[in-house]
Design a protein around this motif. Sequence first.
Motif, short mmCIF file in Angstrom:
data_model
loop_
_atom_site.label_atom_id
_atom_site.label_comp_id
_atom_site.label_asym_id
_atom_site.label_seq_id
_atom_site.Cartn_x
_atom_site.Cartn_y
_atom_site.Cartn_z
N ALA A 88 -43.87 -96.91 17.54
CA ALA A 88 -43.31 -95.88 16.65
C ALA A 88 -43.59 -94.49 17.19
CB ALA A 88 -43.89 -96.04 15.25
N VAL B 83 -36.38 -95.36 15.51
CA VAL B 83 -36.69 -96.79 15.55
C VAL B 83 -35.55 -97.56 14.89
CG1 VAL B 83 -38.19 -98.60 14.63
CG2 VAL B 83 -39.20 -96.55 15.63
N ALA C 202 -41.45 -99.79 11.36
CA ALA C 202 -40.51 -98.90 10.67
C ALA C 202 -41.23 -97.96 9.71
CB ALA C 202 -39.47 -99.73 9.93
N HIS C 203 -42.16 -98.48 8.94
CA HIS C 203 -42.89 -97.65 7.98
C HIS C 203 -43.76 -96.61 8.70
CE1 HIS C 203 -41.36 -99.85 4.65
NE2 HIS C 203 -42.03 -100.96 4.90
N ALA D 237 -43.11 -95.34 11.67
CA ALA D 237 -42.18 -94.35 12.21
C ALA D 237 -41.79 -93.35 11.12
CB ALA D 237 -40.94 -95.04 12.77
N ASN D 238 -41.54 -93.85 9.94
CA ASN D 238 -41.20 -92.97 8.82
C ASN D 238 -42.36 -92.02 8.52
OD1 ASN D 238 -39.39 -92.30 6.46
ND2 ASN D 238 -41.20 -92.96 5.35
N GLU E 156 -36.93 -90.96 12.81
CA GLU E 156 -35.80 -91.55 12.09
C GLU E 156 -35.84 -93.08 12.18
OE1 GLU E 156 -33.40 -89.81 10.26
OE2 GLU E 156 -34.89 -88.25 10.59
N VAL E 157 -35.52 -93.74 11.09
CA VAL E 157 -35.50 -95.20 11.05
C VAL E 157 -34.09 -95.67 10.71
CG1 VAL E 157 -36.42 -97.28 9.95
CG2 VAL E 157 -37.92 -95.30 10.35
N LEU F 240 -35.20 -101.96 3.84
CA LEU F 240 -35.36 -100.64 4.47
C LEU F 240 -34.23 -99.70 4.08
CD1 LEU F 240 -36.52 -101.57 8.09
CD2 LEU F 240 -37.89 -100.44 6.33
N SER G 7 -33.79 -95.82 4.62
CA SER G 7 -33.51 -95.83 6.06
C SER G 7 -32.01 -95.74 6.29
CB SER G 7 -34.05 -97.12 6.71
OG SER G 7 -35.45 -97.18 6.61
#
Length: 396
Positions: A235, A241, A256-257, A259-260, A265-266, A284, A289
């Motif tokens: 991430a 991602v 993903a979480h 990266a957020n 950006e996811v 997501l 997302s």
Amino acid sequence: MTSERAYWVAWSSLDGVGPILQKRIFDAFGSLEIAWNAPLEDLARVNGIGLPLAEKIGMLRSRCSPDTLLAEYEDRSQAFWTPPDDDYPALLFAIPDPPPVLYYRGVHHGGSRYQGAQKTKALLSNALTVGMVGTRRPSSYGVCWTRRLSQCLTRQGSIIVSGLADGVDTLAHQSCLKQQGITIAVLGTGVDVVYPAFNQALYEQILETGLVLSEYPDGTPPDRGHFPRRNRIIAGLSRAVLVTEAPERSGALITAHLANDYGREVYALPGSLDNPSSRGCLKLIDQGSQMILDEYHLLESLGRLPVVTTPGGTLPVPQAEQLTLDAAPVTVPPPRPKLPPDLQAVFEAIADEPLTLDNLVQRTQLETGKLLGTLVQLELQGLVIQLPGMRYQRQN
């Protein structure tokens, strides 16, 4: 004179000081050398330390020589970066918990793979890095779109970042390499330990043009606790991602979480409600997302990425007009070679949708050993691809 590099190594060796706390200490003092020599009361004021831990740090650092420790690290492996090194990825250092020691393997043009990775390092400062993650058991839909998006992004000059795991990770790396692109594999083992073992050939391919990274020393074996932690590096290295297919309980969702949380950006690929492996992506999307509608939509959105500020300055944002499918070279597949009758019969039995080995035995009426030998020949010719679970389908 002791280098700042030595102090990053020394701080990382102290019990009770993890990556988050080490970054906080750096932010508080502006230098880990200054922090190393700071009075205990000053250390105690750093968020997360307090007087008891400060006293423990004082005792531990009195027994540690940063210069000696750095020399020991360099004797074991010269192929590692610390945040003060020029080659350490600036985007990764921008996260709250960057790895203090980042081991690598990769190609240094004009020298051996262990002498550095300057070409890829330079690209990390200018290219769009995109993380691609997902389930270890993708459906044919997930396989198709992972390949499609990875190849599309690679043609635009993006670097694909993933974890060398079975399934989506493997497909993302392979599809990038198929377009002669650069990909980065982040491991939950030492950089010299390939896991899963069947990805040894893929690992070797990545080393030819890209990077293999890990925060774990050489020789570190697989451990369940390592893989969720390595996801933060995926991430952290990525401007965006992509999750192409993932169930609700998936390591891809951890990435993903994270990266957020890091302000990246996811994107998630929508899938069927009937497919459990799409539930994570749908969740997501429900949580905010961005949805991937197709390549055009994804590239247009990536062209509007926000500016990312790092300690070294702001990273360039790819312009929308630079990320267009019109600019992508059109790849015309070569004509299929004429096959001997035995190979042709097996090739004709294989569909665009994955088939298990048992299905193919029934279709071809061949002995398993002979069928496997034929499948290997078709794979070597690039006509067939093997998927997880001993499933086979035609190569697109």
